[in-house]
Every structure is written in C-alpha cells, then in structure tokens.
Design an enzyme around this catalytic site. Structure first.
Site, PDB file in Angstrom:
ATOM      1  N   TYR A  74     132.114  67.162  58.148  1.00 41.42           N
ATOM      2  CA  TYR A  74     133.341  67.939  58.286  1.00 41.42           C
ATOM      3  C   TYR A  74     133.199  68.885  59.475  1.00 41.42           C
ATOM      4  CZ  TYR A  74     137.117  71.172  56.811  1.00 41.42           C
ATOM      5  OH  TYR A  74     138.240  71.964  56.752  1.00 41.42           O
ATOM      6  N   CYS A  75     134.172  68.844  60.400  1.00 39.41           N
ATOM      7  CA  CYS A  75     134.214  69.760  61.540  1.00 39.41           C
ATOM      8  C   CYS A  75     132.926  69.609  62.355  1.00 39.41           C
ATOM      9  CB  CYS A  75     134.449  71.183  61.044  1.00 39.41           C
ATOM     10  SG  CYS A  75     134.719  72.399  62.350  1.00 39.41           S
ATOM     11  N   LEU A  76     132.206  70.703  62.629  1.00 37.01           N
ATOM     12  CA  LEU A  76     130.969  70.616  63.404  1.00 37.01           C
ATOM     13  C   LEU A  76     129.929  69.763  62.694  1.00 37.01           C
ATOM     14  CD1 LEU A  76     130.495  74.290  64.664  1.00 37.01           C
ATOM     15  CD2 LEU A  76     131.460  72.362  65.876  1.00 37.01           C
ATOM     16  N   GLY A 121     130.555  67.011  61.330  1.00 37.19           N
ATOM     17  CA  GLY A 121     130.823  65.649  61.775  1.00 37.19           C
ATOM     18  C   GLY A 121     130.241  65.377  63.145  1.00 37.19           C
ATOM     19  N   LEU A 146     135.589  64.067  59.176  1.00 38.39           N
ATOM     20  CA  LEU A 146     136.738  64.841  58.710  1.00 38.39           C
ATOM     21  C   LEU A 146     137.025  65.964  59.697  1.00 38.39           C
ATOM     22  CD1 LEU A 146     135.720  65.159  54.935  1.00 38.39           C
ATOM     23  CD2 LEU A 146     137.142  63.397  56.003  1.00 38.39           C
TER      24      LEU A 146
END
Length: 610
Positions: A341-343, A345, A369
């Site tokens: 998720y975010c960083l 990812g 994500l």
C-alpha cells in the site's frame, strides 16, 4: 604571507612551517587538517538551513524564488505576452461589470460568467447566488483564472517552475477567498445573525483548544475515542516475528478452512498499519480473513534519531524480505500473495524485482494499492521535488535524524488546502462547529517519522531520478527491472488521489511484462482504499490487460473499462481466489520449529510508539 621587496610592491611568500602546523601531544609538528574547516562551514550551512526549514514547513525558499524569477524574467522580456495579459485583465473586468449589473437587477437568477472548478466546493451553497455575494464569488474566480493564465502561459519558463508558481499563487489567493471572511461569506453572516454571534465565541474556543492540542502534539478532538487495540486494530492475531524495523502479525483464521496461499500486506512506513484494520465494520484485514485467507501484516517501527542511517535497502532487507522469509516458514513453502500500500507498494516492487533477478519465485501474485513505481507523473507532489528542495530537506533531516510527521503533514495539507485547511477554518472558527473525529481522521493524526538516510535514498533514487522505472536502481550492485515480474499483478488507483494519481499507478501496465488487472475506485488515497462493501456511493472500473494485449492509454482504458457499483474489495478477493489453491486446514500460529514462537497479541508494540 605578504612582505616588502625593494620596489615597494608586496610579495607573496610561503608562511613558515610553524604557521601551517600544530603541535601534537608528543610535541611533533602536524599539518593543519583543512577538512576540519570544510566540515565546519558545511555544518554551519546545514544548521542555518535547518533553522530556516522550521519556519517554512520544510519548503525550500530557494526553489520558490527560482520559480518566481524564471517566470518574472521571461515575462519581463515578453512585451507581447504582457499586452495580452493586460487585454485579458480588461476583458475580465468587463465580464465582472456586466455580471454585477445583471446580478443587481436579477439577483440569484443572474447567469454566472465563470464556474468553479469541479473539485472546488467553496461556492456550492445557494446563498452564493444572492447579490452581492455572487459578485464577490465571481470576482474571486475571475481573479484566480487570470493569475493561472499569467503564470502558466509565458513561453520559455521551465514546466516545473510554472506549475510550482501556479501552485504557490493558488495558496496565496486561497487565503483571500471571500469564503474565509465573516462579512463576505453569506452562510457565516446568516449563522452569526441567527445566534447573535455565539458561533464566533465557540469558534474562538475551538481555536484556543486546537492551539493547545497542537502544542501538546495531541490528535484532533474525539480521536481519544479510537484507541489502538481497543476500538481500532482489534482483529485477533499474534506477533510472530520482530526485528529492529518490523513486527510481523499473523491474524487468527476466521473460517474452518483457508486458501493455502497467504496474503502478506506491506503498508507504508509513513503510516501506522491499522488503516487496513480500523473498526471491524471497515477492516480490510477482517474482511480478508472472513473470505478464507490467512493474512500477515507488517507493522513498522517508528524510527528515532538513532535510526538516522537506516537506508532504503535496510527497509527492503529487514522489512519485506524478512517478512517473506517468516511467512514462508509458517505456511510450509506455499507461494505468497504480496500486497503493498502506497510507499509499501513501491518497496514491494523493488523487492519483487530483486527476487526475480535471483530466480526467487515465492510470490504467487503482487498487488499494488495506490502505489507508484514510475514517478514522472506523480501529481503535485513533484512540485516539491528538485535538487534545491531535496538538499534543503536533507539539511533539515541531518540535524534531526528524521523527517517528522508534522513536517510531512503540512505538505500534504497544502496539496488540498481548500478541503484540509480552509474548510476547517470556516467550520470550526467562523461557524463554530466541531465535527467529532472519525476513525480514519484519528488514524491520520497517528503518523510516523522517516529516517534521514532512507528518505533521502527514496527521494533521490526513486522520486527525483526515477531509477526504478528507468532501469538504474540497483540491489546488491545489480540493476533491477519490473519487466522481470511475470506473476499476475493487481493494481488499484483511486479517482481523486493527490498522493499517487491513478494515471501514475496505471503505468504498471507499461513497466511489467505480465497480466495486469487495473482497478480505478472512487474516492481518494485513503478513503478509496478503505472502502468496505455497503459503503454508500462507491463504484469502480476494472479491466485486465493480458501479456500479449496491445497497450491502451489511461484515457482509452477509462473509456472502455466497465463500471461496477459498490466496493472493489469483493473483486480483489475473487481475483485472489481464482489464483489460489483449494481451501484446506489453516496453518498454525507461528512456526515453533523455526524459532517463530508467538510473541504477544496483535497489534503488537511498535504501533504504540510515538
């Protein structure tokens, strides 16, 4: 040293040895260490930049000045553009005068000469159609439009400088919007008349209370109702592994049988993991366990000054790879559905590419994500990223050892200042309203820090130089590429994301040579991800580009992808289920045979660190 010669002119001679040496403890002469002087001057600059950064919220004044002077010099040497802007100004005043005349006669029935941007909610109240408030609103919007044209339409200005100056001017203009003042905001005036000014009294108390909370570094009012481990982050599980950077949580199965392939979630280290495990009603973790998946979650340590030299590579090695090693031991070598998720990812992408280079095939699928791997079109965040800005941040972080959560929050709030700053000013301080905090808002106030070296590595290598997307990022001295990923990819973007714009997330279709299922969900960076079934007004588009399919541009994809009502969560679990084996008995908690004894109950200890 200077001496006199016979003709009276000075002559430069070498100084005696004693002037260029120092005495050691033994009495022997040693040469002066000039690098000590260099370090002094360098550290002096860093310290001054640090002090300056504390007054500018980490924004480089040099970068802002560079944008302004680039624009001003080009405009000063463009008399044709100056005349054109003068003509536009006259035209704007003419439009406003015509509208004011019509509004004075027709009132709310006057046809506006300019409409707000689609995401501008400031003038949506019906009272803004009444005279003279409609004139106030129209004059501001025309003024805003003229300045946008003035700073973005000068030939020769660097694109980033023009966009940065446009952003800066929006921040300045937003301060003077008529919505922000008592006498020019019809809703505030009506409330003040109806309550005899008591709304302003409440607003003053709200302001003083917010100042106190800011001083004491407390969360927003009502956030105390969302206590980690009691009302949020309550899905049962055990911490089964801990090192200096992470705790790994294994969640208790919720069904008699589970898919053999587990899900490992890597959240961003800029946030506490429990955004994905809020209340039971909107917990993604609980939803996944209810669907018959074994779920593991990484909980990042909140770094302090002692972690200043922790690198991005340490996060990959001690974070993602350590978690994958532990999960593999628990599930007996079954392949893993990894999600970032975010960083998290971005970090997962580097880890997966490095694993591919080593022929490590432990990942069954990869899910991103609201995560990016190509940062060339990373939205307005790129306005803060250039050599001047990064150097300024590095000087600030060098002094502190980390980037503080409040310093990061300021930059994110500026990206949506109307929604995150000025709307609160109006509601809390002018209308005297204080809406109680909800779970996502309370979580947002529970932020973390980022180590100096890691954040510098990330900003320079990935954000500024775009090394991962362009094949220059190295792991253990070897360049990695996302084209080596051959497992199926699920990538989620959200429509109004200002942190990871969906068109940037969509680039996983270009960066990888595999099947990519892309989903575009309604909502923003956080609310678009935390989107449980039953949430009102939710929808998503979804389509798969198979490895041999031709590429579609983001706009073509948006036009062709079918739209579905509701949450994207069921679509993801269906996608994972199709790529998982038949359900069987769940694995044990931890792996005692490999030294992974359950350490304590979820949510662990790292999540409580402040």
């Amino acid at each position: 040293m200077l001496t006199k010669v016979e003709d009276g002119r000075p002559e430069l001679r070498s100084a005696p040895a004693s002037a260029c040496t120092t005495k050691s403890e033994s009495g022997a002469a040693e040469p002066l260490r000039t690098h000590d002087h260099d370090a002094f001057y360098h550290n002096l600059d860093r310290h001054l930049h640090y002090l300056l950064a504390r007054t500018t919220a980490g924004v480089s004044p040099a970068a802002c000045a560079n944008a302004y002077f680039d624009w001003a010099i080009h405009l000063a040497t463009s008399p044709g553009r100056q005349l054109e802007l003068f003509g536009e100004a006259v035209h704007q005043w003419t439009r406003l005068a015509d509208f004011a005349k019509a509004a004075a006669l027709a009132g709310a029935d006057a046809t506006p000469c300019i409409l707000p941007r689609l995401n501008d909610k400031r003038f949506r109240s019906e009272r803004w159609k009444e005279f003279p408030f409609n004139v106030y609103g129209q004059s501001f919007l025309l003024w805003e439009e003229w300045w946008h044209s003035a700073v973005t339409g000068v030939r020769g200005v660097e694109k980033q400088n023009a966009e940065r100056l446009d952003f800066m001017m929006r921040q300045v203009l937003d301060v003077y919007a008529p919505t922000n003042f008592l006498l020019t905001n019809p809703d505030v005036l009506l409330r003040t008349q109806a309550e005899a000014g008591f709304n302003l009294v409440r607003g003053l108390w709200n302001f003083l209370e917010d100042l106190k909370r800011l001083r004491d570094r407390e969360g927003p009012d009502g956030s105390e109702n969302y206590r980690v481990g009691e009302t949020v982050a309550v899905t049962p599980g055990k911490v089964i592994f801990r090192n200096h950077l992470i705790e790994l949580i294994q969640y208790t199965p919720a069904t008699p049988e589970v898919h053999p392939e587990p899900i490992l979630i890597i959240p961003a280290w800029i946030m506490k993991f429990y955004i994905l495990d809020l209340r039971p009603e909107n917990s993604l973790v609980k939803y996944l366990t209810d669907q018959g998946f074994t779920v593991f979650m990484v909980s990042w340590r909140n770094p302090g000054q002692e972690d200043r030299d922790t690198s991005f590579e340490d996060y990959r090695r001690l974070g993602v790879m350590a978690a994958i090693d532990a999960v593999s031991k628990v599930v007996g070598g079954q392949k893993i559905h990894a999600a970032g998720y975010c960083l998290g990812g971005t970090l997962l992408a580097t880890a997966a590419a490095a694993m591919a280079l080593d022929n490590d095939d432990r990942l069954k699928t990869v899910t991103f994500l609201a995560a990016q791997a190509d940062f060339r079109e990373a939205g307005e965040l790129t306005l803060f990223i250039d050599e001047s800005q990064i150097s300024f941040l590095e000087d600030m972080m060098q002094e502190q050892g980390f980037l503080d959560s409040t310093q990061m929050a300021g930059a994110f709030q500026l990206l949506r200042s109307n929604d995150l700053i000025w709307s609160h000013v109006i509601n809390r301080y002018l209308l005297g309203e204080r809406k109680p905090a909800f779970d996502l808002l309370a979580w947002n106030a529970d932020a973390t820090r980022m180590p100096y070296r890691m954040h510098s590595d990330y900003l320079r290598s990935l954000f500024l130089n775009n090394d991962l997307a362009e094949g220059r990022y190295t792991v253990d001295g070897r360049a990695i590429a996302l084209t080596d990923l051959h497992m199926p990819i699920f990538a989620l973007g959200t429509e109004t994301d200002h942190v990871a714009p969906w068109r940037s997330v969509y680039k996983f279709n270009i960066l990888s040579d595999t099947d990519v299922t892309f989903v575009l969900a309604s909502g923003g960076h956080n609310a678009g991800v935390v989107s449980p079934p039953g949430s009102p007004g939710r929808s998503y588009r979804m389509a798969t580009k198979f490895e041999d399919d031709s590429f579609e541009s983001p706009d073509e994809w948006h036009a062709n992808a079918p739209k579905f009502e509701g949450s994207w969560w069921p679509a993801w679990t269906d996608w994972l289920g199709e790529r998982s084996s038949k359900k069987s008995a769940p694995p044990l908690m931890g792996a005692s045979r490999d030294g992974l004894e359950p350490l304590e109950n979820a949510p662990g200890t790292y999540v409580y660190q402040r």
